[in-house]
Write an enzyme that holds these catalytic residues in place. Structure first.
Site, mmCIF file in Angstrom:
data_model
loop_
_atom_site.group_PDB
_atom_site.id
_atom_site.type_symbol
_atom_site.label_atom_id
_atom_site.label_comp_id
_atom_site.label_asym_id
_atom_site.label_seq_id
_atom_site.Cartn_x
_atom_site.Cartn_y
_atom_site.Cartn_z
ATOM 1 N N GLY A 355 0.787 -1.223 0.000
ATOM 2 C CA GLY A 355 0.000 0.000 0.000
ATOM 3 C C GLY A 355 0.814 1.266 0.000
ATOM 4 N N ALA A 356 1.974 1.250 0.652
ATOM 5 C CA ALA A 356 2.768 2.470 0.744
ATOM 6 C C ALA A 356 4.191 2.121 1.141
ATOM 7 C CB ALA A 356 2.143 3.430 1.751
ATOM 8 N N GLU A 358 7.636 4.103 3.117
ATOM 9 C CA GLU A 358 7.991 5.267 3.919
ATOM 10 C C GLU A 358 9.325 5.903 3.550
ATOM 11 O OE1 GLU A 358 9.503 1.648 6.359
ATOM 12 O OE2 GLU A 358 7.794 2.116 5.081
ATOM 13 N N GLU A 392 2.581 5.765 7.541
ATOM 14 C CA GLU A 392 3.861 6.095 6.920
ATOM 15 C C GLU A 392 4.573 7.232 7.649
ATOM 16 O OE1 GLU A 392 4.892 3.911 4.843
ATOM 17 O OE2 GLU A 392 2.915 3.004 4.976
#
Length: 747
Positions: A355-356, A358, A392
């Protein structure tokens, strides 16, 4: 970039800082009540005191291993090493201080055969920690220009002389052998050119080319161990350094990286973008995006905050921008540590996968995760955007400023991020009641589901040869890790918990940590209050799978308390890790009788529909009884898998090798009539193990069986044996000396 002469080193940027259940003898009612999720009041201290902190790198002891090196025809006899690698960890000989990286992605049809490839150059400033004439770093799926490699002293005056390179593909090691040894305490510059292929199959890893709706864009996702596929590096989280990134791209796109763009140089159809030096950070946090995206931006307490997306999605990024700025300030206030970079970009990329990510200063997201249209979308989507952004942003402190020493402790960043995405959103958006979902659905309940099975994994598990770091990114690290954070907070109380965590972050700024560092700070914060030894309290939760079922029985005035692991299927047999079960079976058969071997064969066939699995087949070849191995190969001859079973016997032991070789020669005509291609393939694989005059004489006995169409292959393998012999002559004594030093009983 030009060939290295002198190295212009930028010091690491040092930002201003803001000052900043297993029972253990008794049952604390406080713990039980907290686990019942009785909410307590929230107390947030907002006192800000700024001071300068300069922290040295904290790099804890790494396992010293050297890669097994294949014969290299360019290597002189005295340059071959006998030290062997037994894990994925790099040697301790040198430590990186700074990287200067230039990347050129090819994304357009005009690039012809270079389309979806990239070129790279890297300078690495390293400090020698132990005298060595080899440097081992990581490189995966890269074509390194061997002629370009240079290793010089800091001023470029002394060339250390590259005499050979070796690749240990099992561990992604790239080994550079030097003419002159590096000296302890001195700094050196490594330089090399290379090229690689971009990821184009919609996977989010490495250097990625994806379609944005108008044209192809480039982005990176390097966690946990994909930095090595974008630039040669010391790709371990504790081996931090600063980075100077340069990106060359065609006009019509813009480039982003971790730090602000400080200069551009345009020549023809190409632009070269230069970025400021990063803070000290891990390789997996390096990020680059080359796109035609547009952005919305704002400034929050001196930090430039931007959200980038394809033009059509830009209208739906406003909420992500606003919530991001709010939570950046929230975490600065909570931890007394300001966000250390001058900018934070969030880029929305339409691609499958995680999803993401950092990346420090350049967070990347999958499109649906952070787009919110207040006319068409529900509150549920708004909550999803907030939770994703907060997760994040939490990593800016847990993972980026303070980084795990090794992937065993992945929960130290993912568990904290999963916890604070709920705690943080609930603090700034109390009307959403998201923390109520922590236990009931989203976190603890999911951890329970994963942990109630007999095959569940512990939160902390060794990451290395048999458990790749990527396998640490599982439910246990995220959900159960977050549940552990919640337990510690409720057990200690918010004030004491935050005191301990603040000390943990402050004490290890820009360093790397193990969980024992967290235990020390929490234990210290609880002195004079609960006096809890957090190591003894929390280690069982992390090192063992499952969770306890506590049964309390009262009979008159007697109360009996029993504890056991809760299992949803308590009678289900626990499956051993296949490596463990295979080893157990193999070891047993090594010491077994012929009767035992026959019994084991019968059981294995019965348990698998009268067929042998690959692992079972290999284990049966472990026997040390010649008559058993002979019969095993005879039974396989007409079963269609003779090449596999003879190969298993060949690889099982030196005795097995000789038995398998003799059997293959004696039955060559029969085997080749059954399957000629498999028979010859079987023969050539014997050659890999042949390295003596005796082996060569045995190989010559094969000549009478070789048909005319296989003559060329026969002589190619003949040359391989000669090469193996030469390698043994050059390296035998080194290997013998190494074994004697490492294992004194070896004679």
């Amino acid at each position: 970039m030009e060939s290295p002469t002198t190295y212009e080193h930028s010091d690491a940027m040092v930002p201003d800082q803001k000052n900043a259940f297993v029972f253990t003898g008794n049952i604390r009612v406080k713990l039980v009540r907290r686990l019942g999720f009785i909410s307590s009041s929230r107390h947030c201290l907002r006192k800000r005191v700024r001071f300068l902190l300069i922290m040295s790198f904290l790099i804890l002891t790494l396992l010293l291993v050297i890669g097994v090196r294949s014969p290299n025809v360019n290597s002189p006899p005295d340059r071959q090493s006998a030290e062997l690698s037994l894990s994925r960890r790099l040697p301790l000989d040198v430590k990186p201080t700074n990287y200067k990286i230039k990347l050129t992605p090819y994304l357009d049809e005009e690039d012809l055969e270079r389309l979806f490839t990239f070129d790279g150059e890297v300078y690495i400033l390293v400090t020698c920690r132990q005298m060595t004439d080899t440097v081992t770093l990581h490189a995966a799926s890269l074509s390194v220009d061997i002629e370009s490699i240079q290793v010089t002293d800091m001023n470029g005056d002394v060339n250390m002389g590259v005499v050979a390179t070796n690749i240990v593909s099992q561990f992604d090691f790239f080994v550079i052998n030097l003419k002159h040894s590096l000296q302890v305490g001195r700094q050196y510059i490594m330089y090399m050119k290379y090229s690689g292929n971009m990821t184009t199959d919609n996977r989010w890893l490495g250097f990625i080319a994806s379609y944005s709706g108008t044209r192809y864009i480039a982005s990176t996702h390097l966690e946990p161990t994909y930095a090595r596929s974008v630039f040669p590096c010391f790709d371990e989280p504790s081996l931090k350094a600063t980075f100077d990134i340069t990106v060359k791209h065609r006009l019509g796109r813009s480039a982003l990286s971790n730090m602000p763009n400080i200069k551009n140089h345009t020549q023809g159809e190409w632009n070269t973008a230069y970025f400021n030096t990063t803070v000290v950070m891990s390789t997996y946090l390096v990020a680059v995006v080359v796109s035609d995206f547009e952005c919305k931006e704002a400034v929050s307490e001196g930090v430039q905050f931007r959200v980038w997306s394809a033009k059509d999605d830009l209208k739906d990024t406003q909420f992500a921008l606003e919530i991001g700025m709010q939570f950046l300030s929230y975490f600065e206030d909570l931890w007394y540590i300001p966000y250390p970079l001058p900018k934070l970009d969030m880029v929305i990329i339409d691609i499958d996968g995680s999803g993401a990510m950092e990346n420090w200063g350049l967070i990347t997201f999958n499109s649906p995760m952070v787009l919110y249209n207040k006319v068409n979308d529900s509150l549920s989507q708004q909550v999803t955007v907030a939770m994703t952004v907060v997760h994040e942003l939490t990593h800016m402190w847990f993972g980026n400023i303070v980084t795990l020493d090794w992937w065993d402790d992945t929960w130290l960043k993912e568990g904290f991020a999963d916890f604070f995405q709920f705690w943080g959103v609930d603090h700034l958006k109390p009307g959403w009641h998201v923390y109520e979902e922590f236990y009931q659905d989203r976190i603890t309940f999911q951890a329970f589901l994963a942990d109630m099975d007999p095959d569940s994994q512990s939160i902390v598990a060794p990451a290395g040869k048999y458990r790749p770091p990527v396998e640490q990114f599982a439910t246990t690290s995220y959900k159960k890790g977050a549940a552990m954070v919640m337990m510690m907070q409720t057990f200690l109380g918010e004030e004491t918990f935050y005191e301990g965590v603040r000390n943990y972050l402050m004490r290890h700024l820009y360093g790397s940590v193990k969980r024992t560092d967290l235990w020390a700070c929490l234990t210290e914060a609880d002195i004079g209050k609960g006096d809890t030894d957090f190591r003894s309290l929390m280690e069982p939760w992390l090192l063992y799978p499952g969770y306890p079922l506590v049964t309390i029985l009262r009979q008159g005035s007697v109360i009996t308390v029993e504890q056991e692991q809760f299992l949803i299927q308590p009678l289900k047999k626990i499956r051993l890790n296949k490596d463990v079960s295979d080893t157990i079976l193999c070891t047993g058969l090594i010491h077994s009788s012929e009767r035992d071997w026959v019994a084991a064969l019968a059981v294995l066939l019965k348990s698998n529909n009268n067929r042998l699995s690959v692992n079972s087949r290999k284990s049966l070849a472990c026997s040390r009884l010649p008559v058993v191995l002979q019969r095993y190969m005879e039974q396989s001859t007409h079963a269609g898998d003779f090449a596999d079973i003879i190969g298993d016997v060949r690889d099982s032991s030196p005795m097995g090798f000789q038995i398998a070789w003799n059997y293959t020669l004696e039955n060559f005509d029969t085997l080749s009539k059954i399957d000629k291609a498999s028979t010859y393939d079987l023969l050539w694989k014997f050659v890999n193990h042949m390295n003596s005059d005796k082996d060569l004489d045995n190989y010559k006995n094969l000549r009478r069986y070789i048909t005319k169409d296989m003559t060329d292959d026969y002589y190619k393998q003949y040359a391989v044996i000669n090469g193996n012999k030469d390698w043994m002559k050059m390296n035998y004594q080194d290997v013998a000396d190494f074994l004697k030093n490492k294992i004194p009983s070896v004679t």
